[in-house]
Design a protein around this motif. Sequence first.
Motif, mmCIF file in Angstrom:
data_model
loop_
_atom_site.group_PDB
_atom_site.id
_atom_site.type_symbol
_atom_site.label_atom_id
_atom_site.label_comp_id
_atom_site.label_asym_id
_atom_site.label_seq_id
_atom_site.Cartn_x
_atom_site.Cartn_y
_atom_site.Cartn_z
ATOM 1 N N ILE A 143 0.891 -1.114 0.005
ATOM 2 C CA ILE A 143 -0.091 -0.097 -0.034
ATOM 3 C C ILE A 143 0.784 1.053 0.030
ATOM 4 C CG2 ILE A 143 -1.883 1.102 1.338
ATOM 5 C CD1 ILE A 143 -2.411 -1.520 2.660
ATOM 6 N N ILE A 144 0.571 2.090 -0.819
ATOM 7 C CA ILE A 144 1.691 3.270 -0.998
ATOM 8 C C ILE A 144 0.932 4.694 -0.478
ATOM 9 C CG2 ILE A 144 3.455 4.217 -2.582
ATOM 10 C CD1 ILE A 144 3.373 1.637 -3.994
ATOM 11 N N ILE A 145 1.593 5.565 0.132
ATOM 12 C CA ILE A 145 1.048 6.678 0.489
ATOM 13 C C ILE A 145 1.850 7.646 -0.081
ATOM 14 C CG2 ILE A 145 0.260 8.406 2.030
ATOM 15 C CD1 ILE A 145 -0.387 5.940 3.964
ATOM 16 N N ASN A 146 1.659 8.546 -1.333
ATOM 17 C CA ASN A 146 2.716 9.474 -1.721
ATOM 18 C C ASN A 146 2.612 10.913 -1.275
ATOM 19 O OD1 ASN A 146 4.199 7.690 -3.970
ATOM 20 N ND2 ASN A 146 2.157 7.390 -4.814
ATOM 21 N N LEU A 147 3.452 11.377 -0.383
ATOM 22 C CA LEU A 147 3.576 12.825 0.026
ATOM 23 C C LEU A 147 3.833 13.748 -1.269
ATOM 24 C CD1 LEU A 147 5.047 12.336 3.501
ATOM 25 C CD2 LEU A 147 2.787 12.509 3.038
ATOM 26 N N PRO A 148 3.093 14.632 -1.053
ATOM 27 C CA PRO A 148 3.224 15.757 -2.445
ATOM 28 C C PRO A 148 4.453 16.581 -2.092
ATOM 29 C CG PRO A 148 1.386 16.391 -1.014
ATOM 30 C CD PRO A 148 1.912 15.041 -0.600
ATOM 31 N N TYR A 149 5.109 16.542 -1.005
ATOM 32 C CA TYR A 149 6.469 17.203 -0.852
ATOM 33 C C TYR A 149 7.072 16.480 0.435
ATOM 34 C CZ TYR A 149 5.397 20.433 2.873
ATOM 35 O OH TYR A 149 5.001 21.090 4.025
ATOM 36 N N THR B 192 2.068 10.145 9.244
ATOM 37 C CA THR B 192 0.984 9.808 7.946
ATOM 38 C C THR B 192 0.806 8.195 7.884
ATOM 39 O OG1 THR B 192 2.276 11.362 6.645
ATOM 40 C CG2 THR B 192 0.419 10.124 5.567
ATOM 41 N N ALA C 93 6.229 11.964 7.858
ATOM 42 C CA ALA C 93 5.879 10.599 7.037
ATOM 43 C C ALA C 93 5.515 9.714 7.625
ATOM 44 C CB ALA C 93 7.295 10.154 6.240
ATOM 45 N N LEU D 40 8.173 15.729 3.761
ATOM 46 C CA LEU D 40 7.854 16.130 4.995
ATOM 47 C C LEU D 40 8.897 15.874 6.166
ATOM 48 C CD1 LEU D 40 4.181 15.281 5.954
ATOM 49 C CD2 LEU D 40 5.330 17.384 5.744
#
Lengths: 115, 232
Positions: free
Chosen positions: B55-61, B71, B68, B63
């Motif tokens: 499962i991947i959570i991509n942070l837009p910049y 999140t 991270a 952190l």
Amino acid sequence: MLQMQLLIGFISIVFFVIIFEFIRKRYLREEYAILWLATSFAIAILSLWPGLIDIVSRVTGFYYITAVLILIFLFVIAILMHYSIVISKLKDVNKELVQKCALLELRIYDLENKR
Amino acid sequence: MKKRIAVIIPAYNEEPSIGSVIKEVGELGDDYDAIVINDNSTDRTSEKAAMEGAIIINLPYNLGIGGAVQTGFKYAFMKGYDICVQVDGDGQHPPNEIPKLLAPLFEDGIDIIIGSRFSETTKYSITFMRGLGIKILSLFLKLTTGLNIKDPTSGFRAINRRVLELFSKHYPQDYPEPESLVFAYKQHLTIKEVPVNMSERMYGESSITPVRAAYYMVKVLIAMFIDLFKKY
């Protein structure tokens, strides 16, 4: 003395015009604009009423130039501290937003792929 | 009933190692889910993780590690996981050591388990400066909180759902590993350290010079000291 008064008066007018322009172009939010307008107002008062500084230096016991310098210094420190607080808060709110954004993006992905 | 375990893996440019970490998590069983928090990597970390089915959570910049990891906590809490394990994406925390962390969590009801690299059997060697720094942090913790943690900087951890809820609301951002211990102490959580094997970093060199290490130490100590007085 008069020259200095004229110079400070001139500075206060320039300052006021710049602040006014910034507000007009919406570079500054009102809450900060008020702070800076008050600053330009304070400079204007100093140019119109130079005796004020004498009173301040007599009351606080500071010598003339030192009194002015210390006042300016304290004022600048207060503004910087205010900005530190604003930036910290901004950073925190921004972090929460970014995390929520990333989590929502994953949720969209999951919904689209029926996971 | 089987406990659901979230293995959160913060990753910043871990393309070479992320795949094998996820694969090893998968080998632990289907009650384990690998969740990668891609901290805006510039390489193909996200794609590599997707290939292994994480499962991947991509942070837009970017952190940073604290933001991270938090999140991941938020996701795990939202999805109702019972246990959350934190594992580095660089391969230094072998996923097959995770069961060692979980044992005291299940059996003794401890809230936070820290995997420590300091044990008799460890093959892990660290530089003198790093070792000294960790000793100072450990001593500071001992003196201020009475906690006996040999490796406060270890990011190899397991927490229960109660802590998961707390951490998803408040998690230190600057120096999360040592600072979260002070926070946990203030929240009256129980903490236990368990010796685990760690591998050398698979690749790359730590860029910390002695001067920067000393400066870092001072900053961490000040942050931890202030944390002792923080209100939540």
